[in-house]
Design a protein around this motif. Structure first.
Motif, PDB file in Angstrom:
ATOM      1  N   PHE A   1       0.816  -1.203   0.000  1.00 10.72           N
ATOM      2  CA  PHE A   1       0.000   0.000   0.000  1.00 10.72           C
ATOM      3  C   PHE A   1       0.854   1.259   0.000  1.00 10.72           C
ATOM      4  CE2 PHE A   1      -2.268  -3.409   2.163  1.00 10.72           C
ATOM      5  CZ  PHE A   1      -3.379  -3.515   1.366  1.00 10.72           C
ATOM      6  N   GLY A   2       2.116   1.140  -0.348  1.00 14.76           N
ATOM      7  CA  GLY A   2       2.975   2.302  -0.391  1.00 14.76           C
ATOM      8  C   GLY A   2       3.405   2.776   0.977  1.00 14.76           C
ATOM      9  N   ASP A   3       3.190   1.977   2.034  1.00 13.16           N
ATOM     10  CA  ASP A   3       3.563   2.353   3.386  1.00 13.16           C
ATOM     11  C   ASP A   3       4.989   1.881   3.643  1.00 13.16           C
ATOM     12  OD1 ASP A   3       3.875   2.833   6.052  1.00 13.16           O
ATOM     13  OD2 ASP A   3       2.022   1.879   6.675  1.00 13.16           O
ATOM     14  N   PRO A   4       5.926   2.780   3.914  1.00 16.85           N
ATOM     15  CA  PRO A   4       7.313   2.359   4.140  1.00 16.85           C
ATOM     16  C   PRO A   4       7.498   1.568   5.422  1.00 16.85           C
ATOM     17  CG  PRO A   4       7.051   4.697   4.606  1.00 16.85           C
ATOM     18  CD  PRO A   4       5.765   4.238   3.993  1.00 16.85           C
ATOM     19  N   TYR A   5       6.473   1.492   6.279  1.00 12.61           N
ATOM     20  CA  TYR A   5       6.579   0.752   7.526  1.00 12.61           C
ATOM     21  C   TYR A   5       5.780  -0.544   7.488  1.00 12.61           C
ATOM     22  CZ  TYR A   5       8.450   5.196   9.098  1.00 12.61           C
ATOM     23  OH  TYR A   5       9.209   6.330   9.217  1.00 12.61           O
ATOM     24  N   GLU A   6       5.237  -0.874   6.329  1.00  9.78           N
ATOM     25  CA  GLU A   6       4.479  -2.112   6.182  1.00  9.78           C
ATOM     26  C   GLU A   6       5.414  -3.239   5.753  1.00  9.78           C
ATOM     27  OE1 GLU A   6       0.786  -4.241   6.278  1.00  9.78           O
ATOM     28  OE2 GLU A   6       1.318  -2.211   6.882  1.00  9.78           O
TER      29      GLU A   6
ATOM     30  N   ASP B   1       3.319   8.994  10.737  1.00 10.62           N
ATOM     31  CA  ASP B   1       3.407   7.882   9.796  1.00 10.62           C
ATOM     32  C   ASP B   1       3.852   6.595  10.480  1.00 10.62           C
ATOM     33  OD1 ASP B   1       2.606   9.519   7.806  1.00 10.62           O
ATOM     34  OD2 ASP B   1       4.607   9.866   6.955  1.00 10.62           O
ATOM     35  N   ASN B   2       4.683   6.705  11.511  1.00  6.67           N
ATOM     36  CA  ASN B   2       5.216   5.521  12.175  1.00  6.67           C
ATOM     37  C   ASN B   2       4.779   5.410  13.624  1.00  6.67           C
ATOM     38  OD1 ASN B   2       6.699   7.731  13.064  1.00  6.67           O
ATOM     39  ND2 ASN B   2       8.588   6.552  13.299  1.00  6.67           N
ATOM     40  N   LEU B   3       3.730   6.141  14.014  1.00  6.13           N
ATOM     41  CA  LEU B   3       3.256   6.113  15.393  1.00  6.13           C
ATOM     42  C   LEU B   3       1.735   5.965  15.389  1.00  6.13           C
ATOM     43  CD1 LEU B   3       4.450   6.377  18.255  1.00  6.13           C
ATOM     44  CD2 LEU B   3       3.834   8.800  18.186  1.00  6.13           C
TER      45      LEU B   3
ATOM     46  N   ASN C   1       6.578   2.187  14.986  1.00  7.02           N
ATOM     47  CA  ASN C   1       7.254   1.455  13.921  1.00  7.02           C
ATOM     48  C   ASN C   1       8.629   2.070  13.683  1.00  7.02           C
ATOM     49  OD1 ASN C   1       5.059  -0.401  13.119  1.00  7.02           O
ATOM     50  ND2 ASN C   1       4.008   1.477  12.558  1.00  7.02           N
ATOM     51  N   ILE C   2       9.641   1.418  14.186  1.00  7.43           N
ATOM     52  CA  ILE C   2      11.000   1.929  14.030  1.00  7.43           C
ATOM     53  C   ILE C   2      11.405   1.878  12.564  1.00  7.43           C
ATOM     54  CG2 ILE C   2      13.398   1.604  14.736  1.00  7.43           C
ATOM     55  CD1 ILE C   2      12.322   0.371  17.333  1.00  7.43           C
ATOM     56  N   ASN C   3      11.107   0.773  11.912  1.00  2.00           N
ATOM     57  CA  ASN C   3      11.301   0.641  10.477  1.00  2.00           C
ATOM     58  C   ASN C   3      10.347  -0.446   9.986  1.00  2.00           C
ATOM     59  OD1 ASN C   3      12.607  -1.889  11.048  1.00  2.00           O
ATOM     60  ND2 ASN C   3      14.537  -0.792  11.342  1.00  2.00           N
ATOM     61  N   ARG C   4      10.586  -0.927   8.779  1.00  2.00           N
ATOM     62  CA  ARG C   4       9.675  -1.909   8.187  1.00  2.00           C
ATOM     63  C   ARG C   4       9.675  -3.232   8.943  1.00  2.00           C
ATOM     64  NH1 ARG C   4       7.804  -1.642   3.066  1.00  2.00           N
ATOM     65  NH2 ARG C   4       9.493  -0.273   2.393  1.00  2.00           N
ATOM     66  N   TRP C   5      10.775  -3.554   9.629  1.00  2.00           N
ATOM     67  CA  TRP C   5      10.928  -4.867  10.228  1.00  2.00           C
ATOM     68  C   TRP C   5      10.895  -4.865  11.751  1.00  2.00           C
ATOM     69  CZ3 TRP C   5      14.274  -2.819   6.495  1.00  2.00           C
ATOM     70  CH2 TRP C   5      14.061  -3.299   5.202  1.00  2.00           C
ATOM     71  N   LEU C   6      10.866  -3.705  12.377  1.00  2.00           N
ATOM     72  CA  LEU C   6      10.974  -3.644  13.825  1.00  2.00           C
ATOM     73  C   LEU C   6       9.989  -2.618  14.387  1.00  2.00           C
ATOM     74  CD1 LEU C   6      12.653  -4.776  16.205  1.00  2.00           C
ATOM     75  CD2 LEU C   6      14.168  -2.796  15.943  1.00  2.00           C
ATOM     76  N   ALA C   7       9.312  -2.980  15.489  1.00  2.00           N
ATOM     77  CA  ALA C   7       8.351  -2.078  16.125  1.00  2.00           C
ATOM     78  C   ALA C   7       8.357  -2.308  17.627  1.00  2.00           C
ATOM     79  CB  ALA C   7       6.944  -2.287  15.563  1.00  2.00           C
TER      80      ALA C   7
ATOM     81  N   LEU D   1       8.534  -5.822  22.032  1.00  2.00           N
ATOM     82  CA  LEU D   1       9.262  -5.608  20.790  1.00  2.00           C
ATOM     83  C   LEU D   1       8.774  -6.605  19.760  1.00  2.00           C
ATOM     84  CD1 LEU D   1      11.654  -3.852  19.685  1.00  2.00           C
ATOM     85  CD2 LEU D   1      13.133  -5.794  20.227  1.00  2.00           C
ATOM     86  N   VAL D   2       8.516  -6.129  18.530  1.00  2.00           N
ATOM     87  CA  VAL D   2       7.983  -6.981  17.460  1.00  2.00           C
ATOM     88  C   VAL D   2       8.977  -6.975  16.294  1.00  2.00           C
ATOM     89  CG1 VAL D   2       6.069  -7.409  15.881  1.00  2.00           C
ATOM     90  CG2 VAL D   2       5.628  -6.414  18.133  1.00  2.00           C
ATOM     91  N   VAL D   3       9.364  -8.161  15.860  1.00  2.00           N
ATOM     92  CA  VAL D   3      10.201  -8.336  14.675  1.00  2.00           C
ATOM     93  C   VAL D   3       9.342  -9.003  13.617  1.00  2.00           C
ATOM     94  CG1 VAL D   3      12.292  -9.351  13.721  1.00  2.00           C
ATOM     95  CG2 VAL D   3      12.261  -8.557  16.089  1.00  2.00           C
ATOM     96  N   ARG D   4       9.292  -8.425  12.425  1.00  2.00           N
ATOM     97  CA  ARG D   4       8.393  -8.917  11.396  1.00  2.00           C
ATOM     98  C   ARG D   4       9.084  -8.900  10.033  1.00  2.00           C
ATOM     99  NH1 ARG D   4       4.917  -3.453  12.522  1.00  2.00           N
ATOM    100  NH2 ARG D   4       6.339  -2.033  11.479  1.00  2.00           N
ATOM    101  N   ARG D   5       8.491  -9.618   9.145  1.00  2.36           N
ATOM    102  CA  ARG D   5       9.020  -9.688   7.780  1.00  2.36           C
ATOM    103  C   ARG D   5       7.848  -9.714   6.798  1.00  2.36           C
ATOM    104  NH1 ARG D   5      11.166  -9.053   3.653  1.00  2.36           N
ATOM    105  NH2 ARG D   5      13.073  -9.959   2.827  1.00  2.36           N
TER     106      ARG D   5
END
Length: 507
Positions: A130-135, A435-437, A470-476, A503-507
Motif C-alpha cells: 500500500f505504499g507504506d514504508p513501515y508495512e 506515519d510511524n506512530l 514502527n522503528i522501520n519496516r521490520w521492527l516495532a 518488541l515486534v520483529v516482522r518480515r
C-alpha cells in the motif's frame, strides 16, 4: 514587395524551426533509449504518444526521414510521434512492455485483465503493498507470500477480588503469520498466531493461546464462489467463566476444531448462500488446589450447523438479507457427570443488511432469534433475541473504528441449569499520530444472561489503550495497558489491571 519578402522569409524560418525541433526530439529519444530500457523495471511506466505505425508509417521510414532531414511538413505532434517510433527498436523486451503500459510487476495487460485476484505486490521492493514504508513486505515462497512476525513482551498483572489481591510479572512470547496465495484464480489464505506465557514472579494463571485458520476460495464461475474452511483454536478456560472449576489452580484447556464449506451464487439481483460447519470441542483436565486432576471429558461435544441466506441487491453497496440455520450438538457422553443429557437441537433465524461503501464504511448487521432445545426434559429451552454483526468505519485517512456485536448460547455444567446467553459488544479505535506512530483505544462489554431464578446476571467491562512505534519496516515497539472489571450481584467484584511493553520483529 518588401513586405512580401519579409513574409516569405518568416514562413521559411518557421518551417526550418519546426524541422530542427523534430530532429532534436528524434535525437533526444534515440540517445535516451538505453536509459529507458534500464529503467523498465520501475513501477511507474512512462506515457508515449501513439506510434506512427497506426498511421501507416513504419519505423524504418521514420529513421530515414529523420536521418535525411527531409521530413514532410507536419505538426509538432507528428514529429514527436515519429521520434517515439524511431526509438522503439532500441528498447529491450521489458522496456517495450513498459511502453505498452504492461508493468511487469503485475504481468501483461491482457493477463492482468483475466486475474480475479490482485497481486500481492513486490516482495522486497522499495514500497510495500500500500505504499507504506513501515508495512512488512513479506517473503515469497513459490506462489505464496509469507508474512511472519515474532514478539517478546514483559507484562505485569494485578488481580483484586474483594479484599484479596494477587499480582504477577510474566514474560510473553508471541508468534503470528499469514500465508497468502498469489494465483490469478482462486485463493488460499492461512493465518495463525500463538502466545506462550511464563511467570517470572508472583502468582497467577498463565493465559496461553493458539489459533490456526485456513480458507480456500474457489472461483467456480463469474457468479459462483465456494469457500472451504478449517481451523483450530486453543485457550485456557477463564476463572471468571461460569463453568470454571472453583478453587482450581489451573483451569481446563479448551480445544476447538472447525471445518466448513459454503457456496455463494448471484442470480441477477438475488444472491444466495448455503453453507455447513462442523465444530468439535474438547476439554482437558483441571488441576485442583491439592494437585489432583479433575477429568472434564463429559463436556466434550460435536456440533453440526446448516445455514442458508438469501439477499436482494438494492445496489452494490446495500444488500438486505434473510438467514436461517439449524444445528445439532451431540455430546460424547449421553449423560454428563450430574446425569443430564445436554445434547440439543438449535434453530435460528435473522434479518440483516450488508453494507459496502468502500474504504469508508462497510459491515454486516443482523437481528434475529435463536432457540436450543435439550434432549433432557428437565432442562428448559435456551432462547434469546440475537444481535450479530461487525462494522468498519474510517472517518478520515489514518483513523479506523471497528465495532462488533455477537450473541451466543453457552451450555451450562450446573445441575438443573440449561446455560446462559452471552451478549458481547466490542469497539477498537486506531489513529495514526504520525506515519510511524499509531495509537489504539479499545473497549468491550459482555452481559451473561442466566435464564434461571437462582443465578444473577454477570457484567464484564474492559477498557484499554496502547501505542505502536514502527522503528522501520521490520521492527516495532508496543506498549499496552488495560483494566477489566467483573460484576455480579451477590458476589464480590473482580478487577484485573494489566500493563506491558514489547518488541515486534516482522518480515
Amino acid at each position: 514587395m518588401a513586405e512580401a519578402k519579409e513574409m516569405d522569409c518568416g514562413a521559411v524560418s518557421l518551417r526550418l524551426t519546426r524541422r530542427l525541433a523534430g530532429l532534436l526530439l528524434a535525437g533526444t529519444v534515440l540517445a535516451c533509449g538505453p536509459a529507458l530500457a534500464q529503467q523498465s523495471g520501475s513501477s511507474v511506466s512512462p506515457t508515449f504518444p501513439t506510434p506512427l505505425a497506426a498511421t501507416g508509417t513504419t519505423g524504418s521510414e521514420a529513421d530515414t526521414l529523420a536521418a535525411t532531414g527531409s521530413m514532410p511538413a507536419a505538426t509538432d505532434t507528428d514529429a514527436m510521434a515519429t521520434a517515439s517510433t524511431a526509438a522503439r527498436p532500441a528498447l529491450s523486451e521489458e522496456a517495450a512492455a513498459a511502453l505498452a503500459g504492461e508493468d511487469d510487476t503485475f504481468g501483461p495487460a491482457e493477463r492482468r485483465a483475466d486475474r480475479l485476484n490482485m497481486r500481492e505486490g513486490n516482495v522486497d521492493g522499495s514500497r510495500s503493498n500500500f505504499g507504506d514504508p513501515y508495512e512488512p513486505t513479506g517473503i515469497r515462497v513459490g506462489t505464496f507470500i509469507l508474512r511472519p512476525s515474532i514478539s517478546q513482551n514483559l507484562g505485569h498483572e494485578k488481580t483484586k477480588n474483594g479484599s484479596t489481591s494477587t499480582s504477577r510479572t510474566y514474560s510473553q512470547t508471541g508468534f503470528r503469520g499469514s500465508l497468502t496465495s498469489d494465483w490469478s484464480r482462486h485463493q488460499l489464505t492461512i493465518e495463525g498466531e500463538g502466545i506462550y506465557q511464563r511467570n517470572i514472579s508472583g502468582t497467577g494463571e498463565t493465559e496461553p493461546r493458539a489459533r490456526l485458520d485456513a480458507d480456500l476460495r474457489l472461483d467456480l464461475s463469474d457468479d459462483t464462489i465456494a469457500n472451504i474452511t478449517a481451523g483450530y483454536d486453543f485457550e485456557r478456560e477463564s476463572s471468571s467463566d461460569p463453568n470454571a472449576i472453583n478453587n482450581a489452580s489451573v483451569q481446563s484447556g479448551v480445544h476447538t476444531y472447525t471445518a466448513g464449506a459454503r457456496v455463494t451464487r448471484d442470480f441477477g439481483m438475488i444472491r444466495g448462500t448455503i453453507g455447513t460447519e462442523i465444530e468439535r470441542r474438547t476439554y482437558g483436565s483441571a488441576t485442583l488446589s491439592d494437585g489432583s486432576k479433575l477429568v472434564l471429558s463429559d463436556r466434550n461435544y460435536t456440533e453440526g450447523t446448516l445455514t442458508g441466506r438469501i439477499g436482494y441487491e438494492l445496489s452494490p453497496a446495500l444488500i438486505p438479507y434473510l438467514e436461517a440455520s439449524v444445528g445439532r450438538s451431540i455430546y460424547d457422553d449421553k449423560r454428563d457427570a450430574l446425569g443430564y443429557e445436554r445434547s440439543a437441537v438449535t434453530l435460528g433465524g435473522r434479518a440483516g443488511v450488508e453494507i459496502d461503501l468502500g474504504e469508508k464504511l462497510r459491515g454486516d448487521l443482523g437481528i434475529g432469534y435463536r432457540r436450543a432445545t435439550f434432549d433432557d426434559n428437565r432442562l428448559a429451552a435456551l432462547k434469546a433475541l440475537t444481535v450479530d454483526g461487525s462494522v468498519f468505519w474510517s472517518p478520515q485517512r489514518g483513523t479506523d473504528l471497528r465495532l462488533g456485536l455477537a450473541t451466543t448460547l453457552e451450555p451450562s455444567t450446573a445441575a438443573g441449569a440449561s446455560g446462559y446467553v452471552s451478549y458481547a459488544v466490542t469497539a477498537d479505535l486506531t489513529h495514526e499520530l504520525r506515519d510511524n506512530l499509531v495509537a489504539r483505544l479499545s473497549s468491550a462489554y459482555t452481559l451473561r444472561d442466566f435464564q434461571t431464578s437462582w443465578t444473577t446476571d454477570q457484567n464484564i467491562y474492559l477498557a484499554g489503550a496502547g501505542i505502536t512505534w514502527n522503528i522501520n519496516r521490520w521492527l516495532a515497539m508496543t506498549g499496552d495497558v488495560s483494566y477489566e472489571l467483573t460484576r455480579q450481584s451477590g458476589t464480590t467484584d473482580t478487577g484485573i489491571t494489566r500493563a506491558g511493553i514489547g518488541l515486534v520483529v516482522r518480515r
